[in-house]
Design a protein around this motif. Structure first.
Motif, PDB file in Angstrom:
ATOM      1  N   ALA A  45      30.539 121.897 -29.495  1.00 34.83           N
ATOM      2  CA  ALA A  45      30.561 121.450 -30.893  1.00 34.83           C
ATOM      3  C   ALA A  45      30.409 119.944 -30.980  1.00 34.83           C
ATOM      4  N   GLY A  46      29.858 119.332 -29.924  1.00 33.11           N
ATOM      5  CA  GLY A  46      29.692 117.886 -29.911  1.00 33.11           C
ATOM      6  C   GLY A  46      28.816 117.396 -31.051  1.00 33.11           C
ATOM      7  N   GLN A  47      29.157 116.193 -31.540  1.00 32.93           N
ATOM      8  CA  GLN A  47      28.444 115.643 -32.693  1.00 32.93           C
ATOM      9  C   GLN A  47      27.557 114.462 -32.299  1.00 32.93           C
ATOM     10  N   SER A  48      27.256 114.327 -31.003  1.00 33.11           N
ATOM     11  CA  SER A  48      26.428 113.227 -30.539  1.00 33.11           C
ATOM     12  C   SER A  48      25.272 113.776 -29.720  1.00 33.11           C
ATOM     13  N   ARG A  54      26.768 123.587 -13.714  1.00 33.61           N
ATOM     14  CA  ARG A  54      27.820 124.006 -14.620  1.00 33.61           C
ATOM     15  C   ARG A  54      29.106 124.147 -13.825  1.00 33.61           C
ATOM     16  N   ALA A  55      30.055 123.273 -14.095  1.00 34.02           N
ATOM     17  CA  ALA A  55      31.337 123.330 -13.394  1.00 34.02           C
ATOM     18  C   ALA A  55      32.132 124.533 -13.895  1.00 34.02           C
ATOM     19  N   PRO A  56      33.002 125.091 -13.066  1.00 37.30           N
ATOM     20  CA  PRO A  56      33.811 126.233 -13.512  1.00 37.30           C
ATOM     21  C   PRO A  56      34.824 125.822 -14.574  1.00 37.30           C
ATOM     22  N   GLY A  57      35.242 126.792 -15.360  1.00 33.87           N
ATOM     23  CA  GLY A  57      36.247 126.530 -16.377  1.00 33.87           C
ATOM     24  C   GLY A  57      35.658 126.423 -17.768  1.00 33.87           C
ATOM     25  N   ALA A  58      36.533 126.227 -18.731  1.00 31.61           N
ATOM     26  CA  ALA A  58      36.135 126.115 -20.135  1.00 31.61           C
ATOM     27  C   ALA A  58      37.037 125.100 -20.812  1.00 31.61           C
ATOM     28  N   PRO A  59      36.529 124.412 -21.840  1.00 27.35           N
ATOM     29  CA  PRO A  59      37.363 123.435 -22.538  1.00 27.35           C
ATOM     30  C   PRO A  59      38.332 124.113 -23.502  1.00 27.35           C
ATOM     31  N   LEU A  60      39.415 123.440 -23.798  1.00 26.38           N
ATOM     32  CA  LEU A  60      40.296 123.854 -24.885  1.00 26.38           C
ATOM     33  C   LEU A  60      39.817 123.119 -26.127  1.00 26.38           C
ATOM     34  N   VAL A  61      39.040 123.826 -26.946  1.00 30.33           N
ATOM     35  CA  VAL A  61      38.415 123.194 -28.098  1.00 30.33           C
ATOM     36  C   VAL A  61      39.315 123.228 -29.327  1.00 30.33           C
ATOM     37  N   ASP A  62      40.044 124.318 -29.495  1.00 30.57           N
ATOM     38  CA  ASP A  62      40.850 124.461 -30.702  1.00 30.57           C
ATOM     39  C   ASP A  62      42.166 125.160 -30.382  1.00 30.57           C
ATOM     40  N   GLU A  63      42.928 125.446 -31.420  1.00 27.88           N
ATOM     41  CA  GLU A  63      44.250 126.040 -31.242  1.00 27.88           C
ATOM     42  C   GLU A  63      44.183 127.430 -30.609  1.00 27.88           C
ATOM     43  N   SER A  64      43.154 128.189 -30.920  1.00 27.44           N
ATOM     44  CA  SER A  64      43.059 129.537 -30.343  1.00 27.44           C
ATOM     45  C   SER A  64      42.848 129.469 -28.832  1.00 27.44           C
ATOM     46  N   ASP A  65      42.057 128.489 -28.357  1.00 26.63           N
ATOM     47  CA  ASP A  65      41.874 128.317 -26.916  1.00 26.63           C
ATOM     48  C   ASP A  65      43.209 127.965 -26.251  1.00 26.63           C
ATOM     49  N   ALA A  66      43.944 127.061 -26.881  1.00 24.81           N
ATOM     50  CA  ALA A  66      45.224 126.654 -26.317  1.00 24.81           C
ATOM     51  C   ALA A  66      46.226 127.797 -26.325  1.00 24.81           C
ATOM     52  N   SER A  67      46.182 128.619 -27.366  1.00 28.45           N
ATOM     53  CA  SER A  67      47.129 129.732 -27.481  1.00 28.45           C
ATOM     54  C   SER A  67      46.932 130.763 -26.381  1.00 28.45           C
ATOM     55  N   ALA A  68      45.738 130.803 -25.795  1.00 28.92           N
ATOM     56  CA  ALA A  68      45.479 131.746 -24.702  1.00 28.92           C
ATOM     57  C   ALA A  68      46.136 131.309 -23.395  1.00 28.92           C
ATOM     58  N   ARG A  85      47.746 116.098 -31.321  1.00 26.35           N
ATOM     59  CA  ARG A  85      48.484 116.309 -32.572  1.00 26.35           C
ATOM     60  C   ARG A  85      49.419 117.508 -32.453  1.00 26.35           C
ATOM     61  N   SER A  86      50.583 117.373 -33.038  1.00 27.15           N
ATOM     62  CA  SER A  86      51.589 118.433 -32.979  1.00 27.15           C
ATOM     63  C   SER A  86      51.347 119.464 -34.076  1.00 27.15           C
ATOM     64  N   PRO A  87      51.995 120.632 -33.986  1.00 26.16           N
ATOM     65  CA  PRO A  87      51.847 121.652 -35.041  1.00 26.16           C
ATOM     66  C   PRO A  87      52.313 121.164 -36.405  1.00 26.16           C
ATOM     67  N   GLN A  88      53.184 120.147 -36.431  1.00 28.01           N
ATOM     68  CA  GLN A  88      53.708 119.652 -37.696  1.00 28.01           C
ATOM     69  C   GLN A  88      52.745 118.707 -38.408  1.00 28.01           C
ATOM     70  N   ALA A  92      45.951 119.205 -40.072  1.00 26.78           N
ATOM     71  CA  ALA A  92      44.684 119.349 -39.356  1.00 26.78           C
ATOM     72  C   ALA A  92      43.642 118.414 -39.956  1.00 26.78           C
ATOM     73  N   ILE A  93      42.700 117.949 -39.112  1.00 26.37           N
ATOM     74  CA  ILE A  93      41.532 117.243 -39.619  1.00 26.37           C
ATOM     75  C   ILE A  93      40.300 118.037 -39.210  1.00 26.37           C
ATOM     76  N   VAL A  94      39.131 117.544 -39.563  1.00 23.91           N
ATOM     77  CA  VAL A  94      37.926 118.359 -39.432  1.00 23.91           C
ATOM     78  C   VAL A  94      37.593 118.681 -37.976  1.00 23.91           C
ATOM     79  N   ILE A  95      37.923 117.781 -37.042  1.00 21.97           N
ATOM     80  CA  ILE A  95      37.715 118.055 -35.620  1.00 21.97           C
ATOM     81  C   ILE A  95      38.951 118.779 -35.103  1.00 21.97           C
ATOM     82  N   PRO A  96      38.808 119.989 -34.550  1.00 25.18           N
ATOM     83  CA  PRO A  96      39.983 120.760 -34.107  1.00 25.18           C
ATOM     84  C   PRO A  96      40.799 120.018 -33.053  1.00 25.18           C
ATOM     85  N   ARG A  97      42.092 120.247 -33.062  1.00 28.94           N
ATOM     86  CA  ARG A  97      43.013 119.654 -32.091  1.00 28.94           C
ATOM     87  C   ARG A  97      43.798 120.782 -31.416  1.00 28.94           C
ATOM     88  N   PRO A  98      43.475 121.133 -30.166  1.00 29.94           N
ATOM     89  CA  PRO A  98      44.123 122.281 -29.523  1.00 29.94           C
ATOM     90  C   PRO A  98      45.631 122.151 -29.392  1.00 29.94           C
TER      91      PRO A  98
END
Length: 338
Positions: free
Chosen positions: A32-35, A104-118, A244-247, A250-256
């Motif tokens: 989802a990069g913007q550059s 392609r290196a192994p693994g996946a990024p934590l892009v958003d909260e759902s990735d982190a929740s896993a 950013r903490s759960p408290q 949110a802003i437009v760029i997700p924060r896992p």
């Protein structure tokens, strides 16, 4: 959904440089990069590489992907995990402008909260610790020892970044309702500039979504296009802005990290200070600068999205982008003692 076939010219170009590549190739935009544009390249045997190139219409010299490839080559074997560059080109293989291809290196990024929740709670804590460790390891490298002593000027990092941010807002901020707040931030940020304690290799965009993770461990640090010689606390502040903490809203760029279970910002700062020995007393100034710079960069994303130069992939809501610019500027002013 099957990825579309790669242009035949690109298949031939990469096949000449990668032993054992099996045509046909498929090419799919990812991230989802913007550059810079990132695409996954897959051959008939399932082998994978990653293609990076600037967006269409990028000015000459902007989004310098060959510089990014140079950084990746230099950091190979340094203790900072990075993908392996396999080829570079320009106006070749059916691709306009400069580009490079990496494994392609192994693994996946934590892009958003759902990735982190896993991730389990234990792995989130472990990843918090390793995220600081990898950043501190980068900042401990001797630029000359890895051949990057000429990557940037050794002093005046914040002053140069401020000047660039001012130029960027002049290009992107015309007519923005956020200009008064942006100008007030600029006035306060430039009134007092903290002393740069060390000159290190800075990543420039160090955050969870730019780290590949497998089984809770960091396998690669991505997106080095902003890497330069600079102030280590600027990198730390950028990470904290993302952390950013759960408290927090949110802003437009997700924060896992809003999924919860990660180390707190205070714990991140304490761990980094213990690892590096740096004085973090002026960190609020760096964090305010980061908010101001991030707001400016999001304004640039807003302009590019309105122009259509980034296409539809990873599209962001324009109203949310504008709200995020204003939210970041407000946060900067709070840190600066409004």
């Amino acid at each position: 959904m099957t990825a579309p076939p790669a242009p035949p010219a690109f298949t031939g170009w990469l096949g000449d440089r990668v032993p054992g590549l099996t045509p046909p190739l498929r090419l799919a935009r990812v991230g989802a990069g913007q550059s810079n544009i990132t695409s996954l390249v897959t051959d008939a045997d399932g082998r994978e590489w990653v293609l990076r190139h600037p967006p269409a219409g990028a000015p000459a010299g902007a989004h310098d992907v060959h510089r990014e490839a140079r950084v990746l080559r230099a950091l190979a074997g340094s203790g900072v995990p990075v993908p392996t560059v396999v080829a570079e080109g320009a106006d070749a293989g059916g691709i306009d402008g400069p580009f490079y291809v990496m494994d392609r290196a192994p693994g996946a990024p934590l892009v958003d909260e759902s990735d982190a929740s896993a991730c389990t709670a234990r792995r989130r804590r472990e990843l918090s610790v390793e995220t600081v460790e990898v950043l501190a390891r980068l900042h401990a490298l001797d630029p000359a020892a890895v051949g990057l002593e000429g990557l940037g000027r050794p002093t005046g990092f914040l002053e140069r970044q401020t000047a660039r941010t001012v130029r960027n807002w002049a290009a992107w901020g015309e007519g923005s309702a956020a200009t008064p707040a942006w100008e007030e931030c600029r006035r306060r940020i430039t009134a007092t500039v903290p002393r740069q304690q060390r000159t290190v290799i800075t990543h420039g965009d160090y955050r969870l979504s730019n780290l590949l993770v497998r089984d809770g461990r960091i396998t690669a640090v991505l997106d080095w296009e902003l890497c330069t010689l600079g102030d280590p606390l600027a990198d730390l502040a950028w990470l904290l802005d993302d952390w950013r903490s759960p408290q927090e809203p949110a802003i437009v760029i997700p924060r896992p990290t809003r999924a919860g279970g990660f180390a707190t910002r205070t714990e991140i700062v304490d761990a980094y200070a213990a690892r590096t020995g740096l004085d973090v007393g002026d960190l609020d100034h760096y964090c305010a600068f980061t908010h101001w710079k991030a707001a400016t960069l999001l304004q640039g994303v807003l302009v590019r999205r309105r122009s259509g130069s980034m296409g539809e992939h990873g599209a962001l809501d324009l109203r949310s982008l504008q709200d995020s610019v204003e939210h970041l500027l407000d946060g900067a002013l709070r840190l600066l003692g409004r």
